[in-house]
Design a protein around this motif. Structure first.
Motif, PDB file in Angstrom:
ATOM      1  N   SER A 198     -31.728  -6.218  40.568  1.00  0.00           N
ATOM      2  CA  SER A 198     -33.073  -6.571  41.025  1.00  0.00           C
ATOM      3  C   SER A 198     -33.121  -7.949  41.672  1.00  0.00           C
ATOM      4  O   SER A 198     -34.185  -8.391  42.128  1.00  0.00           O
ATOM      5  CB  SER A 198     -34.054  -6.529  39.842  1.00  0.00           C
ATOM      6  OG  SER A 198     -34.064  -5.252  39.236  1.00  0.00           O
ATOM      7  N   GLY A 199     -31.968  -8.645  41.687  1.00  0.00           N
ATOM      8  CA  GLY A 199     -31.922  -9.985  42.252  1.00  0.00           C
ATOM      9  C   GLY A 199     -32.581 -11.023  41.375  1.00  0.00           C
ATOM     10  O   GLY A 199     -32.969 -12.100  41.845  1.00  0.00           O
ATOM     11  N   LYS A 200     -32.714 -10.729  40.068  1.00  0.00           N
ATOM     12  CA  LYS A 200     -33.397 -11.645  39.150  1.00  0.00           C
ATOM     13  C   LYS A 200     -32.444 -12.312  38.172  1.00  0.00           C
ATOM     14  O   LYS A 200     -32.871 -12.975  37.241  1.00  0.00           O
ATOM     15  CB  LYS A 200     -34.473 -10.877  38.374  1.00  0.00           C
ATOM     16  CG  LYS A 200     -35.559 -10.270  39.252  1.00  0.00           C
ATOM     17  CD  LYS A 200     -36.537  -9.446  38.434  1.00  0.00           C
ATOM     18  CE  LYS A 200     -37.598  -8.815  39.322  1.00  0.00           C
ATOM     19  NZ  LYS A 200     -38.549  -7.971  38.529  1.00  0.00           N
ATOM     20  N   SER A 201     -31.159 -12.156  38.377  1.00  0.00           N
ATOM     21  CA  SER A 201     -30.185 -12.717  37.453  1.00  0.00           C
ATOM     22  C   SER A 201     -29.792 -14.135  37.856  1.00  0.00           C
ATOM     23  O   SER A 201     -29.691 -14.454  39.047  1.00  0.00           O
ATOM     24  CB  SER A 201     -28.931 -11.833  37.413  1.00  0.00           C
ATOM     25  OG  SER A 201     -27.927 -12.426  36.626  1.00  0.00           O
ATOM     26  N   ASN A 202     -29.576 -14.975  36.857  1.00  0.00           N
ATOM     27  CA  ASN A 202     -29.087 -16.323  37.110  1.00  0.00           C
ATOM     28  C   ASN A 202     -27.561 -16.343  37.216  1.00  0.00           C
ATOM     29  O   ASN A 202     -26.968 -17.377  37.503  1.00  0.00           O
ATOM     30  CB  ASN A 202     -29.529 -17.270  35.987  1.00  0.00           C
ATOM     31  CG  ASN A 202     -31.039 -17.448  35.968  1.00  0.00           C
ATOM     32  OD1 ASN A 202     -31.665 -17.493  37.029  1.00  0.00           O
ATOM     33  ND2 ASN A 202     -31.621 -17.545  34.783  1.00  0.00           N
ATOM     34  N   ASN A 203     -26.969 -15.191  36.937  1.00  0.00           N
ATOM     35  CA  ASN A 203     -25.512 -15.059  36.995  1.00  0.00           C
ATOM     36  C   ASN A 203     -25.072 -14.858  38.448  1.00  0.00           C
ATOM     37  O   ASN A 203     -25.555 -13.954  39.134  1.00  0.00           O
ATOM     38  CB  ASN A 203     -25.086 -13.855  36.138  1.00  0.00           C
ATOM     39  CG  ASN A 203     -23.591 -13.788  35.938  1.00  0.00           C
ATOM     40  OD1 ASN A 203     -22.829 -14.290  36.747  1.00  0.00           O
ATOM     41  ND2 ASN A 203     -23.163 -13.155  34.856  1.00  0.00           N
ATOM     42  N   ASN A 204     -24.175 -15.691  38.930  1.00  0.00           N
ATOM     43  CA  ASN A 204     -23.721 -15.600  40.319  1.00  0.00           C
ATOM     44  C   ASN A 204     -22.504 -14.693  40.505  1.00  0.00           C
ATOM     45  O   ASN A 204     -21.876 -14.696  41.555  1.00  0.00           O
ATOM     46  CB  ASN A 204     -23.401 -16.994  40.856  1.00  0.00           C
ATOM     47  CG  ASN A 204     -24.652 -17.834  41.048  1.00  0.00           C
ATOM     48  OD1 ASN A 204     -25.689 -17.314  41.469  1.00  0.00           O
ATOM     49  ND2 ASN A 204     -24.566 -19.119  40.738  1.00  0.00           N
ATOM     50  N   THR A 205     -22.177 -13.929  39.467  1.00  0.00           N
ATOM     51  CA  THR A 205     -21.038 -13.017  39.545  1.00  0.00           C
ATOM     52  C   THR A 205     -21.279 -11.939  40.592  1.00  0.00           C
ATOM     53  O   THR A 205     -22.369 -11.368  40.677  1.00  0.00           O
ATOM     54  CB  THR A 205     -20.799 -12.351  38.179  1.00  0.00           C
ATOM     55  OG1 THR A 205     -20.519 -13.364  37.218  1.00  0.00           O
ATOM     56  CG2 THR A 205     -19.632 -11.384  38.240  1.00  0.00           C
TER      57      THR A 205
ATOM     58  N   GLU B 295     -29.813  -9.016  48.558  1.00  0.00           N
ATOM     59  CA  GLU B 295     -28.990  -9.482  49.672  1.00  0.00           C
ATOM     60  C   GLU B 295     -27.869 -10.426  49.249  1.00  0.00           C
ATOM     61  O   GLU B 295     -27.004 -10.757  50.054  1.00  0.00           O
ATOM     62  CB  GLU B 295     -29.878 -10.160  50.722  1.00  0.00           C
ATOM     63  CG  GLU B 295     -30.867  -9.195  51.371  1.00  0.00           C
ATOM     64  CD  GLU B 295     -31.735  -9.863  52.417  1.00  0.00           C
ATOM     65  OE1 GLU B 295     -31.576 -11.090  52.609  1.00  0.00           O
ATOM     66  OE2 GLU B 295     -32.565  -9.175  53.032  1.00  0.00           O
ATOM     67  N   SER B 296     -27.900 -10.874  48.004  1.00  0.00           N
ATOM     68  CA  SER B 296     -26.844 -11.788  47.557  1.00  0.00           C
ATOM     69  C   SER B 296     -26.192 -11.292  46.283  1.00  0.00           C
ATOM     70  O   SER B 296     -26.854 -10.704  45.417  1.00  0.00           O
ATOM     71  CB  SER B 296     -27.414 -13.193  47.320  1.00  0.00           C
ATOM     72  OG  SER B 296     -28.415 -13.167  46.321  1.00  0.00           O
ATOM     73  N   ASN B 297     -24.880 -11.483  46.201  1.00  0.00           N
ATOM     74  CA  ASN B 297     -24.062 -11.184  45.015  1.00  0.00           C
ATOM     75  C   ASN B 297     -23.883  -9.703  44.702  1.00  0.00           C
ATOM     76  O   ASN B 297     -23.211  -9.366  43.737  1.00  0.00           O
ATOM     77  CB  ASN B 297     -24.608 -11.895  43.772  1.00  0.00           C
ATOM     78  CG  ASN B 297     -24.582 -13.404  43.911  1.00  0.00           C
ATOM     79  OD1 ASN B 297     -25.626 -14.029  43.978  1.00  0.00           O
ATOM     80  ND2 ASN B 297     -23.389 -13.994  43.994  1.00  0.00           N
ATOM     81  N   VAL B 298     -24.482  -8.817  45.479  1.00  0.00           N
ATOM     82  CA  VAL B 298     -24.288  -7.376  45.291  1.00  0.00           C
ATOM     83  C   VAL B 298     -23.786  -6.801  46.611  1.00  0.00           C
ATOM     84  O   VAL B 298     -24.451  -6.926  47.642  1.00  0.00           O
ATOM     85  CB  VAL B 298     -25.583  -6.667  44.850  1.00  0.00           C
ATOM     86  CG1 VAL B 298     -25.329  -5.168  44.705  1.00  0.00           C
ATOM     87  CG2 VAL B 298     -26.097  -7.250  43.541  1.00  0.00           C
ATOM     88  N   TYR B 299     -22.610  -6.177  46.570  1.00  0.00           N
ATOM     89  CA  TYR B 299     -21.970  -5.723  47.804  1.00  0.00           C
ATOM     90  C   TYR B 299     -21.534  -4.262  47.676  1.00  0.00           C
ATOM     91  O   TYR B 299     -21.041  -3.836  46.630  1.00  0.00           O
ATOM     92  CB  TYR B 299     -20.742  -6.581  48.122  1.00  0.00           C
ATOM     93  CG  TYR B 299     -21.032  -8.063  48.134  1.00  0.00           C
ATOM     94  CD1 TYR B 299     -21.643  -8.662  49.226  1.00  0.00           C
ATOM     95  CD2 TYR B 299     -20.694  -8.859  47.042  1.00  0.00           C
ATOM     96  CE1 TYR B 299     -21.915 -10.023  49.238  1.00  0.00           C
ATOM     97  CE2 TYR B 299     -20.964 -10.229  47.043  1.00  0.00           C
ATOM     98  CZ  TYR B 299     -21.585 -10.798  48.144  1.00  0.00           C
ATOM     99  OH  TYR B 299     -21.855 -12.137  48.150  1.00  0.00           O
ATOM    100  N   ALA B 300     -21.714  -3.525  48.761  1.00  0.00           N
ATOM    101  CA  ALA B 300     -21.203  -2.158  48.828  1.00  0.00           C
ATOM    102  C   ALA B 300     -20.038  -2.157  49.803  1.00  0.00           C
ATOM    103  O   ALA B 300     -20.201  -2.527  50.974  1.00  0.00           O
ATOM    104  CB  ALA B 300     -22.299  -1.204  49.292  1.00  0.00           C
ATOM    105  N   LEU B 301     -18.865  -1.772  49.337  1.00  0.00           N
ATOM    106  CA  LEU B 301     -17.659  -1.773  50.152  1.00  0.00           C
ATOM    107  C   LEU B 301     -17.518  -0.420  50.854  1.00  0.00           C
ATOM    108  O   LEU B 301     -18.516   0.177  51.224  1.00  0.00           O
ATOM    109  CB  LEU B 301     -16.460  -2.116  49.264  1.00  0.00           C
ATOM    110  CG  LEU B 301     -16.610  -3.440  48.475  1.00  0.00           C
ATOM    111  CD1 LEU B 301     -15.411  -3.665  47.558  1.00  0.00           C
ATOM    112  CD2 LEU B 301     -16.800  -4.618  49.412  1.00  0.00           C
ATOM    113  N   LYS B 302     -16.300   0.080  51.002  1.00  0.00           N
ATOM    114  CA  LYS B 302     -16.111   1.343  51.720  1.00  0.00           C
ATOM    115  C   LYS B 302     -15.542   2.459  50.863  1.00  0.00           C
ATOM    116  O   LYS B 302     -15.629   3.631  51.236  1.00  0.00           O
ATOM    117  CB  LYS B 302     -15.199   1.128  52.933  1.00  0.00           C
ATOM    118  CG  LYS B 302     -15.806   0.238  54.010  1.00  0.00           C
ATOM    119  CD  LYS B 302     -14.856   0.104  55.190  1.00  0.00           C
ATOM    120  CE  LYS B 302     -15.461  -0.764  56.287  1.00  0.00           C
ATOM    121  NZ  LYS B 302     -14.530  -0.918  57.444  1.00  0.00           N
TER     122      LYS B 302
END
Length: 297
Positions: A141-148, A174-181
């Motif tokens: 949800s983009g509400k975490s303080n964890n930058n992992t 848009e940050s810290n969560v990525y979808a690869l291939k």
């Protein structure tokens, strides 16, 4: 109908073929154990379905099945547009997806054959090996303080759909969560970034392809907190009992509207051999294979 009855009904379809004397099949003819067909499959399930496909093909030499592996959204696009009428999915069809076939008066045959888990993985050197559903939801949800970094196998994958529904969100942050291939890329990313968190099917770690064996040795499962407050790993027993919080049932969905290789492959998946392949791969079979115990005096 219980699981045993479903298996027996499917097996009767296959075994009945062996009891009939048939003339050589004509060009394009297809039945339970011979002919040519394409079957779609969710890419996240590649390792287990590839095993099933290889053994089915070795057993039925006249069956030429081409497996088409794609992310879930691409599988469904092909499936509901008359391209390919049989698919292996990590869920049943939703109402809007089933409506397409119902309007055409095509019977949907769904055969459950296993229970899979959504694995949460990290590097073995990462001291953190526990995670809660609330922590996952906060990251998503983009509400975490964890930058992992949290990485998925593909933006169109079933794992993305599963966790987005869990977190009740319509898009990824848009940050810290990525979808690869691909699932392979998730494993390699976590190997190279040991503090990252990866999301993929349990089967990729328990039955990896040969090129990933060394990478898997540098990765571990994270235990996920259940409703009772206990942290659970995606072991076979935890998948079967539902103790692991992130599980999903696997189905072969056959919308051919006739008997064909889809029916035969479904019967194979639900058979004793097919279920043993599931068991060996570390997932939970829908019905436990029988065991013979010989007692000697």
């Amino acid at each position: 109908m219980n699981s045993l009855s479903k298996v027996l009904a499917l097996l009767l379809l296959v075994f009945s073929i062996g009891c009939q004397q048939r003339a050589p099949e004509s060009q394009g003819e297809e039945n339970y154990t011979f002919g040519t067909a394409q079957i779609l499959a969710d890419e996240s399930l590649y390792t287990i379905i590839d095993d099933e496909h290889q053994i089915f093909s070795n057993q039925y030499k006249r069956a030429q099945i081409k497996m088409v592996y794609k992310p879930l959204k691409e599988v469904l696009d092909l499936f509901v547009n008359d391209s390919i009428a049989v698919a292996v999915l990590p869920r049943e069809l939703k109402a809007n997806e089933a409506k397409y076939f119902e309007e055409k008066k095509i019977k949907i045959r769904a055969t459950k054959f296993a229970t899979d888990g959504i694995a949460i993985i990290t590097g073995k050197s990462n001291q953190d090996s526990l995670i809660t559903l609330d922590e996952l939801k906060a990251i998503l949800s983009g509400k975490s303080n964890n930058n992992t970094d949290l990485v998925f196998d593909n933006p169109k994958s079933s794992t993305v759909e599963y966790l987005m529904e869990l977190a009740t969100i319509s898009k990824l942050p848009e940050s810290n969560v990525y979808a690869l291939k691909s699932s392979k890329e998730v494993i390699q990313y976590v190997k190279n970034n040991p503090n990252a968190i990866g999301v993929l099917s349990v089967s990729w770690l328990k039955r990896p392809t040969l090129d990933l064996v060394e990478d898997i040795e540098k990765i571990k499962f994270m235990a996920v907190k259940d409703k009772k407050g206990k942290y659970q790993l995606p072991t076979q027993s935890n998948l079967k009992t539902g103790s692991y919080p992130l599980i999903r049932d696997l189905y072969l969905i056959d919308c051919q509207g006739k008997a064909g290789l889809g029916t035969g492959f479904a019967a194979f998946l639900a058979s004793d051999i097919g279920q043993r392949i599931i068991l060996k791969a570390g997932l939970a079979p829908d019905s436990l294979p029988s065991r013979q115990i010989n007692v000697y005096n």
